[in-house]
Scaffold this active site. Structure first.
Site, PDB file in Angstrom:
ATOM      1  CD  GLU A 100      42.817  -2.482  42.679  1.00 31.08           C
ATOM      2  OE1 GLU A 100      43.576  -1.806  43.393  1.00 31.08           O
ATOM      3  OE2 GLU A 100      43.143  -3.598  42.219  1.00 31.08           O
ATOM      4  CG  HIS A 103      44.799  -1.475  47.730  1.00 41.50           C
ATOM      5  ND1 HIS A 103      45.540  -2.181  48.659  1.00 41.50           N
ATOM      6  CD2 HIS A 103      44.730  -2.255  46.624  1.00 41.50           C
ATOM      7  CE1 HIS A 103      45.904  -3.342  48.105  1.00 41.50           C
ATOM      8  NE2 HIS A 103      45.420  -3.418  46.888  1.00 41.50           N
ATOM      9  CG  HIS A 107      46.135   6.169  51.355  1.00 40.63           C
ATOM     10  ND1 HIS A 107      46.001   7.039  50.306  1.00 40.63           N
ATOM     11  CD2 HIS A 107      47.228   6.582  52.041  1.00 40.63           C
ATOM     12  CE1 HIS A 107      46.976   7.932  50.342  1.00 40.63           C
ATOM     13  NE2 HIS A 107      47.737   7.681  51.389  1.00 40.63           N
TER      14      HIS A 107
HETATM   15 ZN   LIG Z   1      45.590  -4.885  45.518  1.00 44.59          ZN
END
Ligand SMILES: [Zn+2]
Length: 226
Positions: A100, A103, A107
């Protein structure tokens, strides 16, 4: 037109694959939840440490409810971790937490497929509700133009799921590298990390294949004369 055996031949195998993948990811998560990492950090601590090491600022970590509900919210810049990840020092928790944060790193680095996927969310949600509805209604009333509209809308769903694949693979690739290179896990623990993340990747592949098969199934009605 209640039961169409073609549907089960074209879409059925992929739905079974998706079902199997969902069982597989849950069982991989449960299995690797039994083993703790030697460094003894829980998911939240790992996420915080990886965020810090990556030099990312302004990303929060929250405890969310629901089994395997873990995700990164790019609008609020929040890494939400399920209780089984947030509070646990297991290999599985460590893998999901790092994924996570992967991500959040994407970003931060303006990773193009992630930006594309986030931009495609509204279109894809319209496609998944109205697209499926239009295709089904078109089928019930034998209205090819309606099926065609549904197909066009549903293409947004397929595209979204295809863009999701590199995004998910990349987040897992980053997670594996960060955990091993950063010394969060040793080689032995990294095996479990890979198993959990590869199982999760399979669910995205299965979902994309199911959507493509659905599209192929409805495309068949535009060509056939019945
Ligand atoms: Zn994911």
């Amino acid at each position: 037109m209640i039961f169409d055996p073609r549907y089960f031949f074209v879409v059925g195998p992929f739905m079974l694959l998706a079902l199997a993948a969902s069982f597989y990811v849950k069982s991989a998560f449960r299995q690797w939840s039994k083993y703790g990492i030697r460094r003894g950090m829980n998911g939240a601590q790992i996420a915080a440490e990886v965020i810090r090491a990556a030099g990312i600022q302004g990303v929060r970590i929250e405890r969310a409810s629901g089994f395997l509900s873990d995700h990164y919210d790019p609008r609020e810049r929040v890494v939400r971790l399920s209780p089984q990840v947030h509070d646990s020092t297991s290999i599985a928790a460590c893998a999901v937490a790092a994924h996570e944060v992967g991500h959040a790193i994407q970003h931060q680095h303006r990773y193009a497929p992630l930006a594309l996927r986030n931009a495609a969310v509204p279109t894809a949600s319209i496609g998944s509700s109205f697209g499926v509805g239009a295709m089904l209604l078109g089928l019930v009333f034998s209205a090819k133009p309606l099926i065609a509209i549904g197909i066009i809308l549903f293409c947004a769903v397929v595209l979204f799921q295809l863009i999701t694949l590199p995004v998910e693979f990349d987040a897992s690739r980053r997670a594996k590298a960060i955990l091993l290179d950063g010394g969060f896990v040793n080689e032995e623990e990294a095996v479990g990390v890979r198993r959990v993340l590869n199982a999760a990747a399979l669910t995205y592949v299965a979902a994309a294949l199911t959507s493509i098969a659905t599209l192929v199934y409805y495309l068949g009605f535009l060509r056939s004369d019945d």
